[in-house]
Design a protein around this motif. Structure first.
Motif, PDB file in Angstrom:
ATOM      1  N   GLU A  86      -9.934  -7.621  -4.119  1.00 44.69           N
ATOM      2  CA  GLU A  86      -8.875  -6.726  -3.623  1.00 44.69           C
ATOM      3  C   GLU A  86      -8.930  -5.331  -4.257  1.00 44.69           C
ATOM      4  OE1 GLU A  86      -8.505  -9.137  -5.754  1.00 44.69           O
ATOM      5  OE2 GLU A  86      -7.054  -8.630  -7.308  1.00 44.69           O
ATOM      6  N   TYR A  87      -9.782  -5.121  -5.290  1.00 45.96           N
ATOM      7  CA  TYR A  87      -9.936  -3.779  -5.868  1.00 45.96           C
ATOM      8  C   TYR A  87     -10.761  -2.862  -4.960  1.00 45.96           C
ATOM      9  CZ  TYR A  87      -8.506  -5.582 -10.508  1.00 45.96           C
ATOM     10  OH  TYR A  87      -7.828  -6.139 -11.557  1.00 45.96           O
ATOM     11  N   PHE A  88     -11.429  -3.478  -3.984  1.00 45.11           N
ATOM     12  CA  PHE A  88     -12.427  -2.716  -3.220  1.00 45.11           C
ATOM     13  C   PHE A  88     -12.025  -2.585  -1.755  1.00 45.11           C
ATOM     14  CE2 PHE A  88     -14.278  -4.549  -6.987  1.00 45.11           C
ATOM     15  CZ  PHE A  88     -14.917  -3.451  -7.552  1.00 45.11           C
ATOM     16  N   SER A  89     -12.819  -1.813  -1.011  1.00 47.51           N
ATOM     17  CA  SER A  89     -12.471  -1.489   0.372  1.00 47.51           C
ATOM     18  C   SER A  89     -12.313  -2.717   1.256  1.00 47.51           C
ATOM     19  CB  SER A  89     -13.582  -0.634   0.998  1.00 47.51           C
ATOM     20  OG  SER A  89     -13.589   0.637   0.451  1.00 47.51           O
ATOM     21  N   GLN A 106     -15.875   1.314  -1.294  1.00 47.67           N
ATOM     22  CA  GLN A 106     -15.102   2.322  -2.022  1.00 47.67           C
ATOM     23  C   GLN A 106     -14.023   1.548  -2.780  1.00 47.67           C
ATOM     24  OE1 GLN A 106     -16.244   5.371  -1.868  1.00 47.67           O
ATOM     25  NE2 GLN A 106     -17.243   5.584   0.137  1.00 47.67           N
ATOM     26  N   LEU A 107     -13.049   2.266  -3.319  1.00 47.96           N
ATOM     27  CA  LEU A 107     -11.964   1.587  -4.026  1.00 47.96           C
ATOM     28  C   LEU A 107     -10.739   1.466  -3.137  1.00 47.96           C
ATOM     29  CD1 LEU A 107     -12.260   3.384  -7.488  1.00 47.96           C
ATOM     30  CD2 LEU A 107     -13.064   1.080  -6.870  1.00 47.96           C
ATOM     31  N   CYS A 108      -9.962   0.405  -3.370  1.00 45.19           N
ATOM     32  CA  CYS A 108      -8.650   0.310  -2.731  1.00 45.19           C
ATOM     33  C   CYS A 108      -7.702   1.161  -3.574  1.00 45.19           C
ATOM     34  CB  CYS A 108      -8.175  -1.146  -2.671  1.00 45.19           C
ATOM     35  SG  CYS A 108      -6.532  -1.271  -1.920  1.00 45.19           S
ATOM     36  N   LEU A 109      -7.439   2.370  -3.069  1.00 40.57           N
ATOM     37  CA  LEU A 109      -6.792   3.390  -3.895  1.00 40.57           C
ATOM     38  C   LEU A 109      -5.296   3.168  -4.082  1.00 40.57           C
ATOM     39  CD1 LEU A 109      -8.731   6.461  -2.486  1.00 40.57           C
ATOM     40  CD2 LEU A 109      -9.065   5.363  -4.702  1.00 40.57           C
ATOM     41  N   THR A 110      -4.719   2.258  -3.327  1.00 41.28           N
ATOM     42  CA  THR A 110      -3.284   2.002  -3.496  1.00 41.28           C
ATOM     43  C   THR A 110      -3.017   0.769  -4.354  1.00 41.28           C
ATOM     44  OG1 THR A 110      -3.294   0.849  -1.373  1.00 41.28           O
ATOM     45  CG2 THR A 110      -2.566   3.149  -1.367  1.00 41.28           C
ATOM     46  N   ASN A 111      -4.067   0.168  -4.898  1.00 39.18           N
ATOM     47  CA  ASN A 111      -3.882  -0.997  -5.761  1.00 39.18           C
ATOM     48  C   ASN A 111      -3.579  -0.522  -7.185  1.00 39.18           C
ATOM     49  OD1 ASN A 111      -4.624  -3.021  -7.753  1.00 39.18           O
ATOM     50  ND2 ASN A 111      -5.404  -4.228  -6.030  1.00 39.18           N
ATOM     51  N   PRO A 112      -2.399  -0.887  -7.750  1.00 38.01           N
ATOM     52  CA  PRO A 112      -2.018  -0.364  -9.074  1.00 38.01           C
ATOM     53  C   PRO A 112      -2.966  -0.790 -10.199  1.00 38.01           C
ATOM     54  CG  PRO A 112      -0.234  -1.678  -8.090  1.00 38.01           C
ATOM     55  CD  PRO A 112      -1.381  -1.749  -7.138  1.00 38.01           C
ATOM     56  N   GLN A 113      -3.569  -1.987 -10.096  1.00 37.97           N
ATOM     57  CA  GLN A 113      -4.529  -2.386 -11.140  1.00 37.97           C
ATOM     58  C   GLN A 113      -5.770  -1.494 -11.115  1.00 37.97           C
ATOM     59  OE1 GLN A 113      -3.146  -5.403  -9.384  1.00 37.97           O
ATOM     60  NE2 GLN A 113      -1.667  -5.211 -11.051  1.00 37.97           N
ATOM     61  N   VAL A 114      -6.160  -1.098  -9.909  1.00 36.26           N
ATOM     62  CA  VAL A 114      -7.321  -0.205  -9.795  1.00 36.26           C
ATOM     63  C   VAL A 114      -7.015   1.108 -10.518  1.00 36.26           C
ATOM     64  CG1 VAL A 114      -8.686   1.169  -8.167  1.00 36.26           C
ATOM     65  CG2 VAL A 114      -8.224  -1.234  -7.681  1.00 36.26           C
ATOM     66  N   LEU A 115      -5.803   1.595 -10.320  1.00 36.54           N
ATOM     67  CA  LEU A 115      -5.416   2.847 -10.984  1.00 36.54           C
ATOM     68  C   LEU A 115      -5.448   2.686 -12.507  1.00 36.54           C
ATOM     69  CD1 LEU A 115      -4.360   5.744 -10.954  1.00 36.54           C
ATOM     70  CD2 LEU A 115      -2.046   4.806 -10.742  1.00 36.54           C
ATOM     71  N   GLN A 116      -4.894   1.589 -13.013  1.00 38.57           N
ATOM     72  CA  GLN A 116      -4.884   1.387 -14.473  1.00 38.57           C
ATOM     73  C   GLN A 116      -6.298   1.316 -15.037  1.00 38.57           C
ATOM     74  OE1 GLN A 116      -2.478   1.931 -16.575  1.00 38.57           O
ATOM     75  NE2 GLN A 116      -1.383   2.439 -14.698  1.00 38.57           N
ATOM     76  N   GLN A 154      -7.509  10.689   5.114  1.00 37.55           N
ATOM     77  CA  GLN A 154      -7.875   9.793   4.004  1.00 37.55           C
ATOM     78  C   GLN A 154      -7.808  10.505   2.659  1.00 37.55           C
ATOM     79  OE1 GLN A 154      -8.449   6.547   3.848  1.00 37.55           O
ATOM     80  NE2 GLN A 154      -8.060   6.274   6.029  1.00 37.55           N
ATOM     81  N   SER A 155      -7.710  11.841   2.672  1.00 37.28           N
ATOM     82  CA  SER A 155      -7.545  12.543   1.396  1.00 37.28           C
ATOM     83  C   SER A 155      -6.177  12.240   0.780  1.00 37.28           C
ATOM     84  CB  SER A 155      -7.715  14.052   1.582  1.00 37.28           C
ATOM     85  OG  SER A 155      -6.706  14.552   2.428  1.00 37.28           O
ATOM     86  N   GLY A 156      -5.223  11.736   1.581  1.00 37.61           N
ATOM     87  CA  GLY A 156      -3.908  11.397   1.045  1.00 37.61           C
ATOM     88  C   GLY A 156      -3.987  10.356  -0.059  1.00 37.61           C
ATOM     89  N   PRO A 157      -4.512   9.143   0.257  1.00 43.27           N
ATOM     90  CA  PRO A 157      -4.652   8.146  -0.812  1.00 43.27           C
ATOM     91  C   PRO A 157      -5.525   8.640  -1.965  1.00 43.27           C
ATOM     92  CG  PRO A 157      -5.098   7.156   1.366  1.00 43.27           C
ATOM     93  CD  PRO A 157      -4.858   8.620   1.587  1.00 43.27           C
ATOM     94  N   LEU A 158      -6.546   9.409  -1.641  1.00 40.41           N
ATOM     95  CA  LEU A 158      -7.452   9.883  -2.699  1.00 40.41           C
ATOM     96  C   LEU A 158      -6.723  10.820  -3.669  1.00 40.41           C
ATOM     97  CD1 LEU A 158     -10.339  10.185  -3.910  1.00 40.41           C
ATOM     98  CD2 LEU A 158     -10.580  12.200  -2.458  1.00 40.41           C
ATOM     99  N   ASN A 203      -1.707  -0.941   3.024  1.00 39.24           N
ATOM    100  CA  ASN A 203      -1.123   0.123   2.202  1.00 39.24           C
ATOM    101  C   ASN A 203      -1.925   1.421   2.284  1.00 39.24           C
ATOM    102  OD1 ASN A 203       0.962  -1.452   1.354  1.00 39.24           O
ATOM    103  ND2 ASN A 203       0.004  -2.029  -0.609  1.00 39.24           N
ATOM    104  N   CYS A 204      -3.248   1.321   2.159  1.00 38.33           N
ATOM    105  CA  CYS A 204      -4.084   2.525   2.234  1.00 38.33           C
ATOM    106  C   CYS A 204      -3.956   3.162   3.606  1.00 38.33           C
ATOM    107  CB  CYS A 204      -5.552   2.194   1.943  1.00 38.33           C
ATOM    108  SG  CYS A 204      -5.878   1.799   0.192  1.00 38.33           S
ATOM    109  N   THR A 205      -3.955   2.333   4.645  1.00 32.90           N
ATOM    110  CA  THR A 205      -3.873   2.858   6.009  1.00 32.90           C
ATOM    111  C   THR A 205      -2.537   3.561   6.248  1.00 32.90           C
ATOM    112  OG1 THR A 205      -5.327   1.115   6.793  1.00 32.90           O
ATOM    113  CG2 THR A 205      -3.988   2.217   8.451  1.00 32.90           C
ATOM    114  N   ALA A 206      -1.446   2.953   5.764  1.00 32.36           N
ATOM    115  CA  ALA A 206      -0.131   3.569   5.969  1.00 32.36           C
ATOM    116  C   ALA A 206      -0.060   4.932   5.294  1.00 32.36           C
ATOM    117  CB  ALA A 206       0.961   2.654   5.408  1.00 32.36           C
ATOM    118  N   LEU A 207      -0.591   5.018   4.065  1.00 32.96           N
ATOM    119  CA  LEU A 207      -0.542   6.282   3.333  1.00 32.96           C
ATOM    120  C   LEU A 207      -1.410   7.337   4.015  1.00 32.96           C
ATOM    121  CD1 LEU A 207       0.481   7.845   0.918  1.00 32.96           C
ATOM    122  CD2 LEU A 207      -1.273   6.753  -0.498  1.00 32.96           C
TER     123      LEU A 207
END
Ligand SMILES: [Zn+2]
Ligand SMILES: [Zn+2]
Length: 466
Positions: A304-307, A319-329, A374-378, A363-367
């Motif tokens: 789930e960390y990935f695309s 790529q990364l799943c940019l809306t996953n909070p663990q990925v951010l940490q 796609q620059s939004g999630p990024l 989540n990524c799609t909604a954002l």
């Protein structure tokens, strides 16, 4: 001890042991080192002195060591290297130019003018003065002296750097306004001032050589310098601060240090050292998602960390799943580590891998839909990293790409002040100007829209046919 001094000592040793083959061999090695010791910025006078020292020593040594012995044979093997050095210096001397420089009506020569450095010059000021002397010699055939402020002298100064003479010459320079790279070129009658701070003092010298004396450094292997003619220069009062902070090409042959600094490149891939002013260093330069969160390390346990693409998480070309909070940490921790590992770097790239396959999870799609790109999630992801690090590392900039599927800026999110966006023109037609080719209209809109919302906007440009 200088190689020449060692050579003198070894010549004396040969006198005492003229039959020693090992002594002759050691002598030859040292003499070869003297012949080669040339710094590219040495003057013909220095090279001639070195060659003469070797010639004198060699002629003495050949007298001391009896002919026909093994020791003498060893000595004779030095001759080809000696002759090559002699010929190459003769060629260099013959190729020197005969240009004349006249400044505000006064001829500028090695007998009237001296290059003047501050008493405690920076490595950049010293290198700038040596570069100036080197090029002036190639242009005019004359070796200009270099002296320091307190050495005084009657010669008219060609000031390089923060010299105490500036006040005396009545040439005020606002160094604060110049930053690291701004340059100031001023004349005061027959005196000349070339100055700036760190890279700026180098740029003052190169700009003077390029714009006023016609020097061109086309490639590392192709330098064109005028050989004849008179340069009549009037009063100069020029200040310039580069509007573009980061200047680089992706051509490997633009990386050698001399060529890069002469052409005022300062990018991470250049080989600029301290004397050549240093550079803007990146740690992890573009396409860094896989380095940030390697799929080979995390995918099995955390797909789930990935695309997510077409309902499936991707391990390859992901790529990364940019809306996953663990990925951010994890990303914040990894960038922290990069900063610790590369203390000289000020830019850290958090950017998509060099393919498509952005995450299409809900989540990524909604954002992305909300932001219209796609620059939004990024940018939200990059901003969160930048926020987490800004207090601990106020000089660090987090860099990202606006590239292919992220090229269009987000509608609402704004990059933080410590975020740099590198916008890529890869889709554009370069056979026509950006603005006159309808094919480029969306890029023109993107560059304008990013410029409105970015503190720092870099362009990764592509030169090719459309
Ligand atoms: Zn996602
Ligand atoms: Zn076109």
């Amino acid at each position: 001890m200088q190689p020449q001094e060692v050579l003198v000592a070894m010549t004396a040793a040969l006198d005492r042991q003229p039959d020693s083959v090992s002594m002759a061999k050691a002598y030859r090695t040292m003499a070869e080192q003297c012949l080669k010791a040339a710094d590219p910025l040495d003057t013909s006078v220095e090279m001639r002195a070195r060659l003469n020292a070797v010639a004198a020593s060699l002629s003495h040594a050949r007298e001391a060591v009896p002919s026909g012995t093994d020791a003498r044979k060893e000595l004779e093997q030095l001759m080809p290297a000696f002759e090559a050095a002699r010929d190459s210096l003769a060629q260099r001397e013959a190729a020197l130019g005969h240009c004349r420089i006249v400044l505000n009506g006064t001829p500028v020569s090695a007998t009237t003018h001296a290059v003047v450095l501050p008493d405690d010059p920076t490595p950049q000021e010293t290198h700038a003065a040596r570069e100036l002397r080197h090029h002036l010699e190639l242009l005019t055939g004359e070796v200009f002296p270099i002296r320091h402020d307190s050495e005084g002298g009657d010669a008219t100064p060609i000031v390089v750097g923060h010299s105490a003479l500036l006040e005396q010459l009545g040439v005020p320079v606002d160094y604060n306004a110049l930053g690291l790279e701004g340059l100031a070129i001023r004349t005061a009658g027959p005196a000349l001032v070339l100055t700036g701070n760190r890279r700026g003092v180098l740029y003052a010298v190169y700009t003077f050589l390029e714009d006023y004396l016609g020097c061109r450094w086309f490639t590392p292997d192709c330098t064109q310098l005028p050989k004849i003619g008179t340069f009549k220069l009037g009063a100069i009062n020029r200040t310039y601060v580069p509007p573009l902070e980061y200047r680089a090409t992706d051509y490997p042959n633009s990386r050698p240090a001399d060529w890069a600094v002469r052409n005022k490149l300062n990018g991470t891939q250049t080989e600029l050292d301290e004397a050549r002013g240093g550079k803007i260093s990146y740690s992890h330069f573009v396409h860094t998602f896989n380095a940030l969160i390697p799929p080979e390390r995390y995918f099995d346990e955390h797909p789930e960390y990935f695309s997510e693409v077409n309902g499936k998480r991707l391990r390859d070309n992901t790529q990364l799943c940019l809306t996953n909070p663990q990925v951010l940490q994890l990303a914040i921790e990894q960038v922290r580590q990069w900063i610790k590992d590369a203390p000289e770097a000020t830019f850290f790239s958090v950017s998509q891998n060099d393919w498509g396959n952005y995450c299409q999870c809900p989540n990524c799609t909604a954002l992305a839909e909300h932001e219209g790109s796609q620059s939004g999630p990024l940018i939200e992801f990059v901003n969160a990293i930048a926020d987490a690090l800004k207090d601990d590392y106020p000089n660090v900039t987090i860099d990202t790409l606006a590239y292919q599927y992220t090229r269009k800026p987000p509608k609402y999110t704004r990059p933080r002040p410590n975020v740099c966006v590198r916008l890529c023109s890869i889709e554009c037609c370069f056979a026509h100007p950006l603005e006159s080719d309808p094919f480029n209209a969306t890029f023109v809109a993107d560059i304008r829209d990013w410029a409105k919302i970015c503190n720092r906007l870099y362009i990764w440009d592509y030169t090719r046919e459309g």
